[in-house]
Design a protein around this motif. Structure first.
Motif, PDB file in Angstrom:
ATOM      1  N   GLY A 298      30.308  33.053  29.950  1.00 41.30           N
ATOM      2  CA  GLY A 298      30.346  33.305  31.382  1.00 41.30           C
ATOM      3  C   GLY A 298      31.349  34.380  31.743  1.00 41.30           C
ATOM      4  N   ILE A 299      32.543  34.293  31.179  1.00 40.31           N
ATOM      5  CA  ILE A 299      33.565  35.305  31.447  1.00 40.31           C
ATOM      6  C   ILE A 299      33.087  36.677  30.978  1.00 40.31           C
ATOM      7  CG2 ILE A 299      35.928  36.036  30.940  1.00 40.31           C
ATOM      8  CD1 ILE A 299      36.555  33.007  30.518  1.00 40.31           C
ATOM      9  N   GLY A 300      32.524  36.717  29.767  1.00 35.93           N
ATOM     10  CA  GLY A 300      32.071  37.987  29.223  1.00 35.93           C
ATOM     11  C   GLY A 300      30.948  38.602  30.022  1.00 35.93           C
ATOM     12  N   GLN A 343      35.303  39.460  42.111  1.00 37.85           N
ATOM     13  CA  GLN A 343      34.804  39.107  40.776  1.00 37.85           C
ATOM     14  C   GLN A 343      35.867  39.342  39.708  1.00 37.85           C
ATOM     15  OE1 GLN A 343      32.287  37.262  40.948  1.00 37.85           O
ATOM     16  NE2 GLN A 343      32.105  37.875  43.103  1.00 37.85           N
ATOM     17  N   ARG A 344      36.677  40.375  39.891  1.00 37.24           N
ATOM     18  CA  ARG A 344      37.750  40.589  38.923  1.00 37.24           C
ATOM     19  C   ARG A 344      38.791  39.479  38.993  1.00 37.24           C
ATOM     20  NH1 ARG A 344      40.531  46.435  37.351  1.00 37.24           N
ATOM     21  NH2 ARG A 344      39.892  46.246  35.181  1.00 37.24           N
ATOM     22  N   ALA A 345      39.002  38.933  40.178  1.00 42.65           N
ATOM     23  CA  ALA A 345      39.926  37.802  40.299  1.00 42.65           C
ATOM     24  C   ALA A 345      39.431  36.629  39.469  1.00 42.65           C
ATOM     25  CB  ALA A 345      40.071  37.394  41.768  1.00 42.65           C
ATOM     26  N   TRP A 346      38.116  36.394  39.478  1.00 38.54           N
ATOM     27  CA  TRP A 346      37.549  35.322  38.655  1.00 38.54           C
ATOM     28  C   TRP A 346      37.639  35.651  37.167  1.00 38.54           C
ATOM     29  CZ3 TRP A 346      36.039  30.441  39.431  1.00 38.54           C
ATOM     30  CH2 TRP A 346      35.869  29.991  40.743  1.00 38.54           C
ATOM     31  N   ILE A 347      37.345  36.870  36.785  1.00 39.80           N
ATOM     32  CA  ILE A 347      37.387  37.259  35.366  1.00 39.80           C
ATOM     33  C   ILE A 347      38.797  37.085  34.812  1.00 39.80           C
ATOM     34  CG2 ILE A 347      37.147  39.180  33.749  1.00 39.80           C
ATOM     35  CD1 ILE A 347      35.042  40.327  35.801  1.00 39.80           C
ATOM     36  N   ALA A 529      45.134  44.238  43.323  1.00 36.73           N
ATOM     37  CA  ALA A 529      43.929  44.058  44.139  1.00 36.73           C
ATOM     38  C   ALA A 529      43.223  42.728  43.835  1.00 36.73           C
ATOM     39  CB  ALA A 529      42.984  45.242  43.959  1.00 36.73           C
ATOM     40  N   PRO A 530      42.989  42.383  42.563  1.00 38.86           N
ATOM     41  CA  PRO A 530      42.383  41.064  42.314  1.00 38.86           C
ATOM     42  C   PRO A 530      43.287  39.904  42.699  1.00 38.86           C
ATOM     43  CG  PRO A 530      42.899  42.169  40.234  1.00 38.86           C
ATOM     44  CD  PRO A 530      43.069  43.182  41.322  1.00 38.86           C
TER      45      PRO A 530
END
Length: 557
Positions: A298-300, A343-347, A529-530
């Protein structure tokens, strides 16, 4: 669009600056040589291999796909050659025991490897994705005879393995499995039945395939307690082929490069793994390892979708951004910035939690302090279902948001972003659906002791957090205690709130992760930003989910 590139710098930052992995592993005798220099060297080699050998095969894997003909499966062009290079270079054996042909390196490196492989080429990565779980299962439950013949082959990846659980009438309810295993005079068993949704059940990547199969002995009781586990290879030691046939491969929404097989066992000769009637216990060793790997998928996948969307947003010029005097790249538009930063915050946050889980796996196995091992086991048991469900949910829904950045171009195949959305969808289903992960977390684990173990873990994380993140962790503890009291009076309530409870838990854990990131990089522009997106756009969902949990009543109330 350009192929995926391994974000080696970001991965290194999480491992060494945020989590200080070498320091956490310093007390483990088997990890004494795994210093930062060695780990960085391996990350660099990993990035070169994946970027050069695996990512370029992704499009052909999707468009050509695996092909079935007369029981044989031919993999997409380049897949076999890449896999042979992969196992011969030692990548599958990264974290396996040196006594079994492995390298004995930290599981966190293995996590980074499989996150990056899944991002680069999810279909190809499905082939070795079950190796680690099969290795652990056989190592802990196999007889000495089976281990001597199969363990090293699986550990090194020379032979691939499958997990044969699901049947046409038995999906999540494995107790309904009806495949039969009849004991023979020579100590072997003859297996008869059909298994479906078997990833890599047949292919041409390796010279042999080792099937681990749930089946029922003649005198076994009904239900899950009557299941035993068996090993059936594609080829026996004398070169004879087993009576296992691939009847067809499924036509799927995504993952075209991975053959999802219907496998038929017709008096197929196999051997018992572990004790009769203890098959699910043995298989869960494999399934739990697979669930962490699915979280990493999922992360990838979200990372790969974000890379494409970010590159497109920097290149595409459309209308004027607010405050601009001329046509702008769409990255300047707040709506696009919101999508990409969220989305970057989640990654980034998920990567911290997943890599810490991998570190805890090694600590649970090897730490000399029994109390520390217990805390690590607690982490892995409680956090793994959260990771699996939350990361795969975000891969699909966040990947869809990344597609939105492309506008109409995202909906056509040319740009490649739609493949990530299609490929990601199945991760919410396999290795236990996300709804089952939520039930596992809340019903089987959190409420089993009234919330004590989970609240102790949350308290530990709260002590390491600040501000809103610490408050969220405290609020989750309070909500857990209140929910445990309500569920004691109504056992069905937990099933109604489990999904919202897991989502709230995931966001609270992300808060801890972003506290650690911010402490390691207080002024670095890359992370600002994230970090803001997490605080402004992700964390507010926590209060909504907790409110649902607090107000929810059973449907029959």
């Amino acid at each position: 669009m350009n192929d995926y590139r391994v974000p080696a710098e970001d991965i290194g930052f999480v491992l060494f600056d945020v989590l200080q992995a070498p320091r956490q592993l310093a007390d483990l005798p088997a990890m004494a040589d795994a210093d930062e220099a060695l780990m960085r060297q391996l990350l660099d080699e990993m990035a070169r291999f994946i970027d050069g050998e695996i990512a370029p095969l992704n499009r052909a894997g999707d468009e050509i796909g695996a092909r079935w003909h007369d029981g044989a499966v031919t993999m997409p062009p380049g897949f076999r050659e890449a896999y042979q290079a992969f196992w011969q270079a030692g990548w599958p054996a990264l974290s396996a025991d040196p006594a079994d042909g492995g390298q004995g390196l930290p599981a966190a490196l293995d996590a980074a490897l499989y996150e990056s492989l899944s991002a680069a080429n999810h279909g190809w990565t499905m082939a070795p994705g079950l190796l680690h779980g099969a290795y652990e299962c056989l190592k802990h439950h196999g007889s000495e005879a089976l281990k001597s013949q199969y363990l090293a082959k699986i550990a090194t990846g020379e032979w691939l393995a499958t997990m044969c659980l699901t049947e046409p009438h038995a999906g999540s309810d494995l107790g309904l499995c009806s495949t039969r295993a009849v004991p023979q005079a020579d100590g072997t068993f003859q297996l008869n039945g059909t298994k479906i949704f078997i990833s890599g059940g047949e292919h041409d990547l390796t010279d042999n395939i080792v099937h681990l199969v749930l089946a029922r002995l003649p005198d076994a009781p009904p239900g899950p307690k009557g299941l035993s586990l068996f090993l059936v290879p594609k080829f026996y030691a004398d070169g004879a082929r087993s009576a296992v046939a691939c009847e067809r491969i499924e036509e799927k929404m995504g993952l075209h490069g991975s053959p999802t097989c219907v496998m038929r066992f017709d008096d197929a000769r196999g051997w018992l793994v572990g004790q009769p009637g203890k098959g699910l216990a043995a298989m869960f060793v494999m399934m739990n390892a697979a669930r962490l790997h699915v979280a990493l998928q999922g992360i990838g996948l979200l990372s790969a979708a974000w890379q494409k969307a970010d590159a497109y947003a920097h290149e595409r010029r459309q209308m004027r951004a607010p405050g601009a005097s001329q046509t702008s790249a769409i990255i300047e538009h707040p709506a696009m910035r919101r999508i990409l930063d969220t989305q970057r915050a989640w990654i980034d946050g998920s990567r911290v939690i997943a890599y810490q889980t991998a570190l805890e796996l090694d600590i649970a196995r090897q730490h000399p302090d029994g109390a520390r091992r217990q805390r690590a086991e607690r982490w892995c048991a409680l956090v793994t279902p959260v990771l699996k469900a939350a990361c795969t949910h975000q891969a699909f829904h966040g990947g869809s948001d990344c597609l939105q950045v492309f506008g109409g171009h995202g909906y056509v195949r040319e740009w490649g972003i739609e493949q990530h959305v299609r490929d990601a969808r199945v991760a919410m289903i396999y290795e236990g659906t996300n709804e089952i992960q939520a039930i596992d977390l809340l019903v089987r684990k959190v409420l089993a002791d009234g919330g004590d173990a989970w609240c102790a873990l949350l308290a530990d994380l709260q002590a390491q957090s600040t501000g809103d993140a610490a408050q969220a962790l405290q609020a989750l503890q309070q909500a857990t205690r209140a929910l445990a009291a309500r569920c004691a009076a109504d056992a069905t309530l937990a099933y109604h709130v489990a999904d919202d409870y897991l989502r709230a838990s995931a966001i609270a854990l992300l808060g801890w992760a972003w506290t650690q990131i911010s402490a390691a990089a207080p002024a670095a522009a890359r992370w600002q930003a994230p970090a803001r997106a997490f605080s402004d756009r992700v964390l507010p969902e926590f209060a909504m989910r907790l409110a649902i949990v607090g107000q929810m009543q059973p449907a029959n109330a």
